[in-house]
Scaffold this active site. Sequence first.
Site, short mmCIF file in Angstrom:
data_model
loop_
_atom_site.label_atom_id
_atom_site.label_comp_id
_atom_site.label_asym_id
_atom_site.label_seq_id
_atom_site.Cartn_x
_atom_site.Cartn_y
_atom_site.Cartn_z
CD GLU A 7 9.45 4.33 1.96
OE1 GLU A 7 9.54 5.30 2.74
OE2 GLU A 7 8.99 4.44 0.82
CG PHE A 64 -1.81 1.22 1.32
CD1 PHE A 64 -2.84 1.41 0.42
CD2 PHE A 64 -1.60 2.17 2.31
CE1 PHE A 64 -3.66 2.53 0.51
CE2 PHE A 64 -2.43 3.27 2.42
CZ PHE A 64 -3.46 3.46 1.52
N GLY A 65 0.67 2.09 -1.00
CA GLY A 65 1.38 3.36 -1.08
C GLY A 65 0.44 4.51 -0.77
N GLY A 115 2.06 7.82 -0.19
CA GLY A 115 2.86 9.00 -0.47
C GLY A 115 3.36 8.92 -1.90
CB SER A 116 6.71 9.33 -3.41
OG SER A 116 7.44 8.39 -2.65
#
Length: 190
Positions: A98, A19-20, A22-23
Amino acid sequence: MCTGDSEADPRAPPRLWVFGYGSLIWKPDLPFDDARDCFVRDLTRRFYQGSTDHRGVPGAPGRVVTLLEESDAECWGRAYRVAHGSEHDVLQRLDHREKGGYKRLRVRCQCADSTMLEDVLVYVATEDNEEYLGAAPLEDMAAQIARASGPSGPNTEYLFRLAEALRAMGAHDAHVFALEECVASFLTPQ
């Protein structure tokens, strides 16, 4: 339950979904064979994480998003089913990408078509990491974003592309859109 791979061998392990929020929404940079707009419940997106490795530098960090617990919140993003056979490489790349204070969690996502994705991987920055900046007045966060830049580019690009991607999926995020407006006012000649 939607595993996203109904034709797979039922004895095979489930496919990896990421799950993204942000970028990763607008720059997934990972091999995938399915992408779905979806949201997670009881989490909200905030520009509370410092970035000295992507959107800022040591001594002048940018601000990027993380997720915080908030009852009844919905955070829209995009879930990607990692291409079969790429799971190990993708996890290594995401762990590196990350590395600035993010931890892996597993969440349940509801897709725009109402299907559910179970056991979806998400990276969340927690308050106990040294790059965590936390809350600040909107104008202070906007000023920081307006001036920050790092190896991945200007912090404004991160914010503006995120806001654009959220609008394209029909998602509303008051925090992101308020920051976008405030940052734009810093960049507009008076």
